[in-house]
Design a protein around this motif. Structure first.
Motif, PDB file in Angstrom:
ATOM      1  N   ALA A 158      73.570  17.557  61.399  1.00 12.30           N
ATOM      2  CA  ALA A 158      72.919  16.401  62.028  1.00 12.30           C
ATOM      3  C   ALA A 158      71.865  16.849  63.027  1.00 12.30           C
ATOM      4  N   MET A 159      72.163  17.905  63.775  1.00 13.06           N
ATOM      5  CA  MET A 159      71.191  18.400  64.740  1.00 13.06           C
ATOM      6  C   MET A 159      70.004  19.042  64.030  1.00 13.06           C
ATOM      7  N   ARG A 160      70.267  19.730  62.953  1.00 10.87           N
ATOM      8  CA  ARG A 160      69.184  20.369  62.204  1.00 10.87           C
ATOM      9  C   ARG A 160      68.202  19.337  61.668  1.00 10.87           C
ATOM     10  N   SER A 161      68.738  18.201  61.240  1.00  8.55           N
ATOM     11  CA  SER A 161      67.880  17.149  60.677  1.00  8.55           C
ATOM     12  C   SER A 161      67.424  16.147  61.731  1.00  8.55           C
ATOM     13  N   ASN A 162      67.829  16.389  62.980  1.00  5.68           N
ATOM     14  CA  ASN A 162      67.448  15.499  64.091  1.00  5.68           C
ATOM     15  C   ASN A 162      67.792  14.045  63.752  1.00  5.68           C
ATOM     16  N   SER A 163      69.061  13.833  63.382  1.00  2.00           N
ATOM     17  CA  SER A 163      69.471  12.543  62.838  1.00  2.00           C
ATOM     18  C   SER A 163      69.686  11.458  63.886  1.00  2.00           C
ATOM     19  N   ALA A 164      69.711  11.825  65.159  1.00  2.00           N
ATOM     20  CA  ALA A 164      69.917  10.819  66.204  1.00  2.00           C
ATOM     21  C   ALA A 164      68.707   9.899  66.288  1.00  2.00           C
ATOM     22  N   LYS A 165      68.909   8.633  65.976  1.00  2.00           N
ATOM     23  CA  LYS A 165      67.826   7.661  66.021  1.00  2.00           C
ATOM     24  C   LYS A 165      67.623   7.159  67.440  1.00  2.00           C
ATOM     25  N   LYS A 166      66.456   6.568  67.670  1.00  2.00           N
ATOM     26  CA  LYS A 166      66.168   6.009  68.997  1.00  2.00           C
ATOM     27  C   LYS A 166      67.222   4.998  69.400  1.00  2.00           C
ATOM     28  N   SER A 167      67.678   4.188  68.461  1.00  2.00           N
ATOM     29  CA  SER A 167      68.692   3.175  68.779  1.00  2.00           C
ATOM     30  C   SER A 167      70.006   3.812  69.185  1.00  2.00           C
ATOM     31  N   ASP A 168      70.360   4.956  68.566  1.00  2.00           N
ATOM     32  CA  ASP A 168      71.580   5.679  68.949  1.00  2.00           C
ATOM     33  C   ASP A 168      71.464   6.209  70.371  1.00  2.00           C
ATOM     34  N   ILE A 169      70.311   6.784  70.679  1.00  2.00           N
ATOM     35  CA  ILE A 169      70.078   7.351  72.007  1.00  2.00           C
ATOM     36  C   ILE A 169      70.139   6.263  73.071  1.00  2.00           C
ATOM     37  N   ASN A 226      86.380   6.421  73.026  1.00  3.67           N
ATOM     38  CA  ASN A 226      86.490   7.414  71.963  1.00  3.67           C
ATOM     39  C   ASN A 226      85.109   7.557  71.338  1.00  3.67           C
ATOM     40  N   PRO A 227      84.439   8.683  71.520  1.00  3.86           N
ATOM     41  CA  PRO A 227      83.057   8.797  71.036  1.00  3.86           C
ATOM     42  C   PRO A 227      82.928   8.608  69.530  1.00  3.86           C
ATOM     43  N   LEU A 228      83.955   8.989  68.779  1.00  6.87           N
ATOM     44  CA  LEU A 228      83.886   8.819  67.329  1.00  6.87           C
ATOM     45  C   LEU A 228      83.811   7.353  66.944  1.00  6.87           C
ATOM     46  N   GLU A 229      84.366   6.494  67.795  1.00  4.42           N
ATOM     47  CA  GLU A 229      84.334   5.057  67.536  1.00  4.42           C
ATOM     48  C   GLU A 229      83.143   4.385  68.216  1.00  4.42           C
ATOM     49  N   ALA A 230      82.868   4.791  69.470  1.00  2.00           N
ATOM     50  CA  ALA A 230      81.789   4.143  70.230  1.00  2.00           C
ATOM     51  C   ALA A 230      80.404   4.555  69.743  1.00  2.00           C
ATOM     52  N   PHE A 231      80.266   5.820  69.344  1.00  2.00           N
ATOM     53  CA  PHE A 231      78.961   6.347  68.926  1.00  2.00           C
ATOM     54  C   PHE A 231      79.102   7.040  67.571  1.00  2.00           C
ATOM     55  N   PRO A 232      79.460   6.310  66.536  1.00  2.00           N
ATOM     56  CA  PRO A 232      79.782   6.957  65.249  1.00  2.00           C
ATOM     57  C   PRO A 232      78.626   7.711  64.616  1.00  2.00           C
ATOM     58  N   ASN A 233      77.395   7.333  64.899  1.00  2.00           N
ATOM     59  CA  ASN A 233      76.242   7.987  64.262  1.00  2.00           C
ATOM     60  C   ASN A 233      75.927   9.353  64.860  1.00  2.00           C
ATOM     61  N   VAL A 234      76.432   9.613  66.067  1.00  2.00           N
ATOM     62  CA  VAL A 234      76.107  10.889  66.722  1.00  2.00           C
ATOM     63  C   VAL A 234      77.370  11.624  67.179  1.00  2.00           C
ATOM     64  N   SER A 235      78.528  11.247  66.623  1.00  3.31           N
ATOM     65  CA  SER A 235      79.790  11.882  67.008  1.00  3.31           C
ATOM     66  C   SER A 235      80.459  12.501  65.787  1.00  3.31           C
ATOM     67  N   GLU A 239      66.975   9.987  77.859  1.00  5.10           N
ATOM     68  CA  GLU A 239      66.824   9.546  76.470  1.00  5.10           C
ATOM     69  C   GLU A 239      66.644  10.728  75.524  1.00  5.10           C
ATOM     70  N   LYS A 240      67.389  11.801  75.837  1.00  2.64           N
ATOM     71  CA  LYS A 240      67.434  12.940  74.928  1.00  2.64           C
ATOM     72  C   LYS A 240      68.564  12.715  73.927  1.00  2.64           C
ATOM     73  N   PRO A 241      68.475  13.305  72.751  1.00  4.91           N
ATOM     74  CA  PRO A 241      69.573  13.183  71.795  1.00  4.91           C
ATOM     75  C   PRO A 241      70.864  13.747  72.380  1.00  4.91           C
ATOM     76  N   VAL A 242      71.903  12.943  72.360  1.00  2.00           N
ATOM     77  CA  VAL A 242      73.222  13.381  72.808  1.00  2.00           C
ATOM     78  C   VAL A 242      74.163  13.298  71.614  1.00  2.00           C
ATOM     79  N   TYR A 243      74.805  14.415  71.299  1.00  2.00           N
ATOM     80  CA  TYR A 243      75.778  14.464  70.214  1.00  2.00           C
ATOM     81  C   TYR A 243      77.152  14.723  70.813  1.00  2.00           C
ATOM     82  N   PHE A 244      78.175  14.146  70.199  1.00  2.00           N
ATOM     83  CA  PHE A 244      79.537  14.311  70.680  1.00  2.00           C
ATOM     84  C   PHE A 244      80.334  15.099  69.649  1.00  2.00           C
TER      85      PHE A 244
END
Length: 369
Positions: free
Chosen positions: A333-344, A314-323, A292-297
């Protein structure tokens, strides 16, 4: 001519195997077959240990050889003969790759064959999904050699992945089980992340006092990974960036000494000690999601990459908030730690929702059923 060679090979193997089965008694033995490496994988070792813990009389034999080295040369032909003899006298077979003797031969009823593959996810297409594509197999050869035929069960990382593996291995979906992978057990049950991180910082003092980001790009077939902008513009003030290229990637060149390139640690340990992981189309994203670590694509070449082998996800479609297709947007996005718990949690559920920390036990249960 090529097809004729494969036809002769298949029927020659069947002729030899008939007599091997006739004169080889079935013993309490599990055989592990792989073309992924020259040594047993951690998944193999963990399953073998669990089988022998349950029944010390089970003999475990490993027949592993990296396919890229052997191809279809004499050494691999000899290995296949050894594999055939082992299969003729075994009760259990575990494989993590396409294995010709498994697929083209008719085995004894006592033999149970379990395919665990070498990744718990299938983000990019493979097998029967990619016939006659640049990275795929010939459709005529796949049919002659009955590619991925003969499995009793196929183990994957999540419910979501079952349909993709069913297509890729041309196998009924009911045979695809979301039990997770043994390597996931170690990741989920690990207690040494702090020690790994401390040792890493001792070896790379520039990482001290910073968050650690791990970048794990997939190898491209005929071109380098498009990561120059990401590495050049990364936020080195707040992050230490580890870049671990695919072991077979000889095209990607990184000359920015601010990045920590290919440190001498395993990918799994690098994931454990990191604060965030950047992936593209790699199954390693699932291992990071387990914790459950932030994963960015980062997928700037999604159309080109998908055009060569196709994508199940396609990560841009499946995980749009972190891709992201743009490096600067990803860095922000990484600087602001934008990945929410729901995204993770979404990444975790889709990629490895079947992993509960007891995957090795579940696979052993399946093998001994």
């Amino acid at each position: 001519m090529k097809n004729l060679i494969f036809i002769l090979l298949k029927y020659g193997m069947r002729f030899i195997y008939f007599f091997m089965k006739l004169f080889t008694p079935v013993r309490n033995k599990a055989v592990f077959l792989s073309r992924q490496s020259d040594a047993p994988s951690e998944n193999f070792r963990r399953i073998a240990e669990e089988l022998q813990r349950r029944d010390p009389s089970i003999k475990c034999e490993f027949y592993c050889k990296l396919g890229l080295k052997s191809e279809m040369g004499l050494s691999y032909m000899l290995l296949m003969l050894r594999q055939m003899l082992a299969l003729a006298g075994a009760k259990i077979c575990i494989t993590e790759s396409y294995c010709i003797p498994i697929s083209v031969l008719k085995h004894k009823k006592q033999l149970r064959i379990i395919q665990i593959w070498h990744s718990m996810v299938a983000i990019k297409k493979f097998g029967w999904q990619t016939l006659d594509m640049p990275e795929g197999s010939s459709s005529s050869v796949a049919r002659i050699m009955q590619m991925h035929n003969g499995y009793d069960y196929i183990v994957v990382g999540s419910e979501y992945m079952r349909g993709f593996f069913s297509e890729a291995m041309n196998t009924p979906k009911e045979k695809i089980l979301p039990l997770g992978m043994p390597i996931a057990d170690r990741i989920l049950n690990s207690t040494n992340a702090d020690n790994l991180r401390a040792e890493f910082i001792r070896n790379y003092p520039q990482a001290g006092g910073k968050k650690i980001a791990l970048y794990l790009p997939t190898m491209r077939r005929d071109y380098a990974v498009n990561c120059a902008e990401l590495v050049r513009n990364f936020d080195y003030e707040n992050f230490a960036l580890i870049v671990k290229l695919h072991p077979l990637d000889s095209r990607t060149f990184i000359d920015d000494n601010r990045a920590i390139l290919n440190p001498d640690i395993s990918t799994e340990d690098a994931i454990l000690l990191s604060d965030a992981v950047i992936s593209d189309y790699s199954g390693a994203a699932a291992e990071a999601a387990l914790l459950e670590k932030p994963v960015y694509f980062f997928a700037p070449d999604v159309e080109k990459y998908g055009g060569e082998c196709g994508l199940n996800l396609n990560p841009l479609e499946a995980f749009p908030n972190v891709s992201f297709a743009d490096a600067d947007e990803l860095i922000a996005a990484m600087r602001s730690n934008s990945a929410k718990k729901s995204d993770i949690l979404q990444v975790r559920e889709l990629l490895c929702g079947g992993c509960d920390g007891h995957s090795t036990r579940h696979i052993a249960d399946l093998a001994l059923r």
